[in-house]
Scaffold this active site. Structure first.
Site, short mmCIF file in Angstrom:
data_model
loop_
_atom_site.label_atom_id
_atom_site.label_comp_id
_atom_site.label_asym_id
_atom_site.label_seq_id
_atom_site.Cartn_x
_atom_site.Cartn_y
_atom_site.Cartn_z
N LYS A 33 39.02 51.03 30.02
CA LYS A 33 39.00 51.98 31.15
C LYS A 33 39.93 51.24 32.27
O LYS A 33 40.03 49.99 32.36
CB LYS A 33 37.94 52.65 31.80
CG LYS A 33 36.91 51.69 32.34
CD LYS A 33 35.63 52.38 32.42
CE LYS A 33 34.74 51.57 33.31
NZ LYS A 33 33.28 51.95 33.29
N TYR A 253 49.81 37.88 60.86
CA TYR A 253 49.39 38.96 61.72
C TYR A 253 48.29 38.79 62.24
O TYR A 253 47.12 38.21 61.77
CB TYR A 253 49.31 40.17 60.50
CG TYR A 253 50.77 40.71 60.00
CD1 TYR A 253 51.81 41.10 61.08
CD2 TYR A 253 50.75 40.65 58.48
CE1 TYR A 253 52.79 41.70 60.42
CE2 TYR A 253 52.14 40.97 58.14
CZ TYR A 253 53.07 41.55 59.01
OH TYR A 253 54.27 42.10 58.57
N MET A 301 51.55 42.07 52.82
CA MET A 301 51.58 42.92 51.82
C MET A 301 52.18 42.02 50.51
O MET A 301 51.97 42.23 49.70
CB MET A 301 52.66 43.88 52.24
CG MET A 301 53.04 44.75 51.14
SD MET A 301 54.16 46.10 51.89
CE MET A 301 53.25 47.05 52.79
C1 LIG Z 1 32.35 51.16 32.68
C2 LIG Z 1 31.11 51.50 32.01
C3 LIG Z 1 30.57 50.58 31.15
C4 LIG Z 1 31.07 49.19 31.21
O1 LIG Z 1 30.17 48.39 32.25
P1 LIG Z 1 30.33 46.94 32.33
O2 LIG Z 1 29.40 46.65 33.72
O3 LIG Z 1 31.90 46.43 32.66
O4 LIG Z 1 30.30 46.33 31.21
C5 LIG Z 1 29.69 51.02 30.00
N1 LIG Z 1 29.28 52.23 30.12
C6 LIG Z 1 29.68 53.12 30.68
C7 LIG Z 1 29.02 54.57 30.69
C8 LIG Z 1 30.68 52.71 32.06
O5 LIG Z 1 31.18 53.90 32.66
#
Ligand SMILES: *Cc1c(COP(=O)(O)O)cnc(C)c1O
Length: 355
Positions: A33, A253, A301
């Protein structure tokens, strides 16, 4: 070419995945993801294609990008669908989906797919973010089963505090899971990265490995299971300007850093627009030609100023590692009051190089 480079070491990704498989046993989904936690989901999927049992993403949009890139392995939608119309795409692209709420359960019951779905039914074992509460789980499972819309149902839950190995909540969640699902047939999936690494009782049929794939340990430093991981992203840049300042001069800055001695300052390409955290302020670690130094002045930036005073050999053209082999992303995250997950998935504008 602007010399900010995110080098993605795909062999390390494979090594980390295989380590997760050995630790967990059974099968493990590689969680891609948020564009593979900022590492380029499609390239990561391709690099893992011959070893991974399947992939997981947040949503349909992310899954379709992987399918468009030629990924044919199973892909699980961790958030499930947001509207019933998405189910047609889920079916067309043979995606697997989480069902975690009454609304999603009803969408499935009312759907008219040509073939039933592969469903992962989420139990809320205590995190209270998503899933069916223990007292409602069995009824949800039975409705799904009776609907005929599920070819199979994987029982799943998610941990709130597995990255804190000594906190008892994780064991309590496992016990809640076992009690709520007792007697229901089908496969199980409980462990995230931290579960895979340090909670043996969470290892079931399917692990879900996210952050560990990318080589950032979710565990506190010093846990050998976490320290064996290999950092996949190495974020590096180069010094393209140097100046010498007397003691008592401000930098950057807000003048939030003032030199306390004669100081050599190197300027590098890279800043918060690239996703480097602005809150990693003066003192945050970097490595110049492999030697540790620190940021001085605010991250801006597009540019960052680093202290070269103790590195006389460093100068224009010197390589600066922002994180990777010498400086871990976890260290930078700690300096920024954040976590490796956020830092990694924020990286953009850098040139991505796959090696
Ligand atoms: C993101 C996610 C994972 C992976 O989690 P990590 O801590 O990155 O291993 C597993 N299960 C679900 C439901 C998630 O949303």
């Amino acid at each position: 070419m602007r010399p900010l480079i995110a080098a993605i070491r795909t062999q390390y990704l494979r090594d980390n995945y295989l380590l997760a498989k050995r630790q967990h046993g059974g099968r493990v989904l590689a969680v891609l993801k948020a564009n593979g936690y900022g590492h380029d989901a499609a390239r990561c999927a391709q690099a893992l294609a011959d070893v991974a049992d399947g992939f997981a993403v947040a949503c349909l949009e992310e899954a379709l990008q992987l399918r468009a890139a030629g990924v044919s392995a199973p892909i699980l939608l961790l958030e499930g669908v947001f509207e019933a119309a998405e189910l047609a795409e889920v079916e067309r692209h043979r995606l697997w989906l989480v069902v975690q709420s009454e609304e999603q359960l009803r969408m499935l019951e009312e759907a008219q797919p040509a073939a039933p779905f592969r469903v992962w039914l989420m139990l809320d074992s205590g995190m209270h973010r998503e899933g069916f509460l223990p007292q409602h789980y069995r009824a949800a499972w039975e409705r799904l089963q009776a609907s005929g819309k599920a070819e199979s149902i994987v029982k799943m839950t998610h941990f709130a505090r597995a990255d804190e190995p000594t906190v008892p909540m994780t064991l309590a969640q496992i016990e809640t899971f076992d009690a709520a699902t007792a007697g229901l047939p089908g496969e199980e999936s409980v462990a995230n990265s931290a579960g895979i690494l340090c909670h043996p009782r969470s290892r079931r049929d399917w692990g879900r490995a996210g952050i560990l794939l990318y080589g950032a340990s979710p565990l506190p430093a010093g846990f050998p299971q976490g320290d064996a991981l290999k950092p996949v992203m190495r974020l590096r840049s180069r010094i393209f300007s140097v100046r010498e300042l007397a003691a008592g001069e401000p930098i950057g800055y807000g003048n939030n850093f003032v030199t306390d001695r004669p100081t050599r300052v190197g300027l590098i390409a890279g800043g918060y627009a690239d996703g480097y955290p602005r809150l990693a302020s003066s003192g945050s670690p970097v490595a110049v030609d492999g030697r540790r130094s620190r940021i001085i002045g605010r991250v801006s930036m597009d540019m960052i100023t680093v202290d070269l005073s103790d590195l006389p050999a460093a100068g224009i053209g010197s390589e600066v590692e922002l994180w990777g082999d010498t400086v871990s992303v976890n260290e930078v995250a700690a300096a920024a009051g954040s976590i490796a997950y956020e830092l990694l998935c924020n990286i953009k504008r850098a040139h991505f190089v796959f090696e």
